[in-house]
Motif scaffolding. Structure first.
Motif, PDB file in Angstrom:
ATOM      1  N   ALA A  42       1.168  -1.070   0.072  1.00 46.39           N
ATOM      2  CA  ALA A  42      -0.215  -0.332   0.024  1.00 46.39           C
ATOM      3  C   ALA A  42       0.814   1.464  -0.084  1.00 46.39           C
ATOM      4  O   ALA A  42       0.605   2.165  -0.348  1.00 46.39           O
ATOM      5  CB  ALA A  42      -0.669  -0.545   1.168  1.00 46.39           C
ATOM      6  N   THR A  43       2.383   1.085   0.210  1.00 49.17           N
ATOM      7  CA  THR A  43       2.616   2.144   0.751  1.00 49.17           C
ATOM      8  C   THR A  43       3.736   2.448  -0.603  1.00 49.17           C
ATOM      9  O   THR A  43       5.042   3.163  -0.421  1.00 49.17           O
ATOM     10  CB  THR A  43       3.535   2.303   2.063  1.00 49.17           C
ATOM     11  N   ASP A  44       4.211   1.372  -1.432  1.00 47.64           N
ATOM     12  CA  ASP A  44       4.262   1.440  -2.278  1.00 47.64           C
ATOM     13  C   ASP A  44       5.821   1.058  -2.308  1.00 47.64           C
ATOM     14  O   ASP A  44       7.073   1.308  -2.988  1.00 47.64           O
ATOM     15  CB  ASP A  44       4.279   2.354  -3.582  1.00 47.64           C
ATOM     16  N   GLY A  45       6.301   0.205  -1.375  1.00 47.66           N
ATOM     17  CA  GLY A  45       7.825  -0.420  -1.020  1.00 47.66           C
ATOM     18  C   GLY A  45       7.850   0.428   0.078  1.00 47.66           C
ATOM     19  O   GLY A  45       8.775   0.104   0.902  1.00 47.66           O
ATOM     20  N   ASN A  46       7.782   1.663   0.512  1.00 49.35           N
ATOM     21  CA  ASN A  46       8.376   2.538   1.490  1.00 49.35           C
ATOM     22  C   ASN A  46       8.494   2.191   2.322  1.00 49.35           C
ATOM     23  O   ASN A  46       9.534   2.666   3.187  1.00 49.35           O
ATOM     24  CB  ASN A  46       7.192   4.519   0.861  1.00 49.35           C
ATOM     25  N   LEU A  47       7.474   0.839   2.863  1.00 49.79           N
ATOM     26  CA  LEU A  47       7.699   0.881   4.308  1.00 49.79           C
ATOM     27  C   LEU A  47       9.201  -0.129   4.035  1.00 49.79           C
ATOM     28  O   LEU A  47       9.929  -0.198   5.423  1.00 49.79           O
ATOM     29  CB  LEU A  47       6.840  -0.051   4.345  1.00 49.79           C
ATOM     30  N   LEU A  48       9.498  -0.900   2.899  1.00 47.37           N
ATOM     31  CA  LEU A  48      10.812  -1.107   2.977  1.00 47.37           C
ATOM     32  C   LEU A  48      12.117  -0.907   2.412  1.00 47.37           C
ATOM     33  O   LEU A  48      13.041  -1.160   3.007  1.00 47.37           O
ATOM     34  CB  LEU A  48      10.471  -2.316   2.029  1.00 47.37           C
ATOM     35  N   SER A  49      12.167   0.658   2.706  1.00 42.97           N
ATOM     36  CA  SER A  49      13.510   1.240   2.299  1.00 42.97           C
ATOM     37  C   SER A  49      14.363   1.495   3.943  1.00 42.97           C
ATOM     38  O   SER A  49      13.476   0.849   5.006  1.00 42.97           O
ATOM     39  CB  SER A  49      12.408   2.915   2.493  1.00 42.97           C
ATOM     40  N   ARG A  50      15.195   1.140   3.971  1.00 41.10           N
ATOM     41  CA  ARG A  50      16.094   1.517   5.339  1.00 41.10           C
ATOM     42  C   ARG A  50      15.734   2.083   6.302  1.00 41.10           C
ATOM     43  O   ARG A  50      15.466   1.821   7.803  1.00 41.10           O
ATOM     44  CB  ARG A  50      17.653   1.729   5.290  1.00 41.10           C
ATOM     45  N   GLY A  51      14.844   3.180   6.033  1.00 45.13           N
ATOM     46  CA  GLY A  51      15.775   4.162   6.893  1.00 45.13           C
ATOM     47  C   GLY A  51      13.932   4.406   7.571  1.00 45.13           C
ATOM     48  O   GLY A  51      13.937   4.175   8.537  1.00 45.13           O
ATOM     49  N   THR A  52      12.892   3.709   6.971  1.00 45.66           N
ATOM     50  CA  THR A  52      11.599   3.858   7.297  1.00 45.66           C
ATOM     51  C   THR A  52      11.600   2.216   8.209  1.00 45.66           C
ATOM     52  O   THR A  52      10.617   2.226   9.401  1.00 45.66           O
ATOM     53  CB  THR A  52      10.271   3.190   6.457  1.00 45.66           C
ATOM     54  N   LEU A  53      12.339   1.487   7.407  1.00 49.46           N
ATOM     55  CA  LEU A  53      11.988  -0.057   8.116  1.00 49.46           C
ATOM     56  C   LEU A  53      12.499  -0.050   9.911  1.00 49.46           C
ATOM     57  O   LEU A  53      12.689  -0.419  10.697  1.00 49.46           O
ATOM     58  CB  LEU A  53      12.597  -0.774   7.733  1.00 49.46           C
ATOM     59  N   GLY A 169      20.943   3.797  21.885  1.00 48.30           N
ATOM     60  CA  GLY A 169      19.585   4.138  21.026  1.00 48.30           C
ATOM     61  C   GLY A 169      19.149   4.530  19.583  1.00 48.30           C
ATOM     62  O   GLY A 169      18.233   3.528  18.985  1.00 48.30           O
ATOM     63  N   THR A 170      20.567   4.711  18.745  1.00 45.89           N
ATOM     64  CA  THR A 170      20.479   4.696  16.688  1.00 45.89           C
ATOM     65  C   THR A 170      20.960   3.832  16.295  1.00 45.89           C
ATOM     66  O   THR A 170      21.262   3.342  15.066  1.00 45.89           O
ATOM     67  CB  THR A 170      20.855   6.025  16.609  1.00 45.89           C
ATOM     68  N   ALA A 171      21.931   2.614  17.120  1.00 41.02           N
ATOM     69  CA  ALA A 171      23.056   1.599  17.021  1.00 41.02           C
ATOM     70  C   ALA A 171      22.086   0.722  16.344  1.00 41.02           C
ATOM     71  O   ALA A 171      21.090   0.756  16.658  1.00 41.02           O
ATOM     72  CB  ALA A 171      23.478   1.508  17.972  1.00 41.02           C
ATOM     73  N   SER A 172      23.023   0.052  15.710  1.00 39.89           N
ATOM     74  CA  SER A 172      21.660  -1.661  15.232  1.00 39.89           C
ATOM     75  C   SER A 172      23.120  -2.208  15.770  1.00 39.89           C
ATOM     76  O   SER A 172      24.460  -2.461  15.162  1.00 39.89           O
ATOM     77  CB  SER A 172      21.557  -1.510  13.977  1.00 39.89           C
ATOM     78  N   VAL A 173      22.484  -3.630  15.290  1.00 41.45           N
ATOM     79  CA  VAL A 173      23.568  -5.125  15.687  1.00 41.45           C
ATOM     80  C   VAL A 173      22.667  -6.064  14.142  1.00 41.45           C
ATOM     81  O   VAL A 173      21.795  -6.613  14.714  1.00 41.45           O
ATOM     82  CB  VAL A 173      23.486  -5.277  16.863  1.00 41.45           C
ATOM     83  N   LEU A 174      23.845  -6.114  13.892  1.00 40.93           N
ATOM     84  CA  LEU A 174      22.854  -7.618  12.751  1.00 40.93           C
ATOM     85  C   LEU A 174      21.987  -7.127  11.868  1.00 40.93           C
ATOM     86  O   LEU A 174      21.035  -7.808  11.758  1.00 40.93           O
ATOM     87  CB  LEU A 174      22.943  -9.003  13.149  1.00 40.93           C
ATOM     88  N   GLY A 175      21.454  -5.556  11.898  1.00 37.17           N
ATOM     89  CA  GLY A 175      20.722  -5.137  10.748  1.00 37.17           C
ATOM     90  C   GLY A 175      19.478  -4.770  11.533  1.00 37.17           C
ATOM     91  O   GLY A 175      18.433  -4.077  11.484  1.00 37.17           O
TER      92      GLY A 175
END
Length: 332
Positions: A42-53, A169-175
């Motif tokens: 429904a969001t034309d793939g926007n949900l799957l963008s890196r920032g949104t995800l 709070g903004t860090a990631s591990v394994l994505g």
């Protein structure tokens, strides 16, 4: 002989598969997967963008932990209306200690957790000594805690605290965001507590039948205090995640957490009458509620409509649970 064994094995596998698919958690998992794919389309793939995800999963951490905070009290057949304001108070305490008290994050964070634990224990003790239901007690303490939260810094905002904590709070591990990994680790610990620990089983026994629990030598009063204390501690964990992920806190922090705190466990299959918990169901339901939030942001839906939808789903889950309980009693 081998044919019979194979047939029996297939029957056993089929039975286990049927048992798994009949569980509410399986239904929630399917709904979560379908809902995620539908929203992505429904969001034309926007949900799957890196920032949104990344934002989706980062802000899923607090709904999971706050749902677990409510779940541990529901386990004994009570409610904690103060989880949201207590989360806000702990967040304000942590920020105040870092900015005004000059404490480093490794000291401010345990202090905030201690505030949550202490407040939860006070709630439990008040329930035990006054013999007033936790709903009423926490309704009163919710107002008190809200006043304390405002008294720390008034309407002003705390920001610019501990760069290390904000980086976490903004860090990631394994994505995956670190705060989500922390929330899932807490969920695993809560699941082990109810599944393996004696105290966890005693809490469920108290929620299932206080009279039978007492006959078995279980102190219902102790179960009440421990459940509320653990709820407060988890609210403190949610506060620490909020402080780390948001980068700023003010006196309104936590005001929007009460409905999600009930929505996640109730939709997840936790019984209001006590004795039944579902950590996996609570986490999956928190995921669904987060999907609804993202849908509101993506399509500019009035938040009041979202509250109506979530509230209706919670009411439906309660009614469905009541029907199931009556049917199970009738069949037995």
């Amino acid at each position: 002989m081998s044919t019979g064994t194979t047939t029996a094995g297939r029957a056993g596998l089929g039975g286990r598969l049927k048992e798994v698919t009949a569980r509410p958690e399986f239904t929630l998992a399917v709904l979560a997967a379908v809902g995620f794919v539908a929203l992505a389309v429904a969001t034309d793939g926007n949900l799957l963008s890196r920032g949104t995800l990344d934002a989706f999963f980062r802000f899923l951490a607090v709904p999971i932990v706050i749902g677990l905070s409510q779940m541990v009290v529901l386990a004994i057949g009570q409610m904690n209306l103060a989880v949201g304001t207590l989360t806000g108070l702990c967040a304000m305490v942590a920020a105040w200690l870092m900015l005004e008290g000059g404490l480093p994050a490794p000291l401010a964070v345990p202090a905030a957790l201690g505030v949550g634990l202490a407040a939860g224990l006070v709630n439990g003790l008040l329930v035990v000594f006054t013999r007033i239901n936790g709903f009423i007690v926490t309704l009163a303490t919710m107002t008190i805690i809200a006043g304390l939260r405002y008294g720390i810094n008034g309407p002003d905002t705390f920001q610019g605290y501990s760069p290390g904590l904000r980086d976490l709070g903004t860090a990631s591990v394994l994505g995956l965001p670190v705060v989500l990994v922390l929330a899932l680790a807490v969920a695993v610990l809560v699941a082990l507590f109810f599944g393996r620990a004696v105290m966890g089983r005693q809490l469920l026994a108290t929620g299932g039948s206080p009279f039978a629990a007492r006959l078995s030598g279980i102190s219902n009063d102790r179960s009440i205090v421990i459940a509320h204390g653990l709820s407060g501690l988890l609210a403190g964990v949610a506060a620490v995640i909020t402080v780390a992920a948001s980068g700023s806190v003010n006196s309104s922090i936590g005001d929007d957490l009460l409905l999600p705190s009930f929505a996640a466990p109730i939709i997840g299959g936790v019984a209001l009458t006590g004795g039944v918990v579902s950590v996996a169901g609570t986490c999956l339901a928190a995921f669904l509620v987060r999907l609804v939030d993202v849908m509101q942001a993506q399509f500019g839906i009035n938040p009041r409509w979202i509250d109506l939808i979530v509230g209706a789903v919670v009411l439906g889950a309660v009614l469905l649970g009541t029907v199931r309980q009556k049917l199970s009693k009738g069949s037995s």
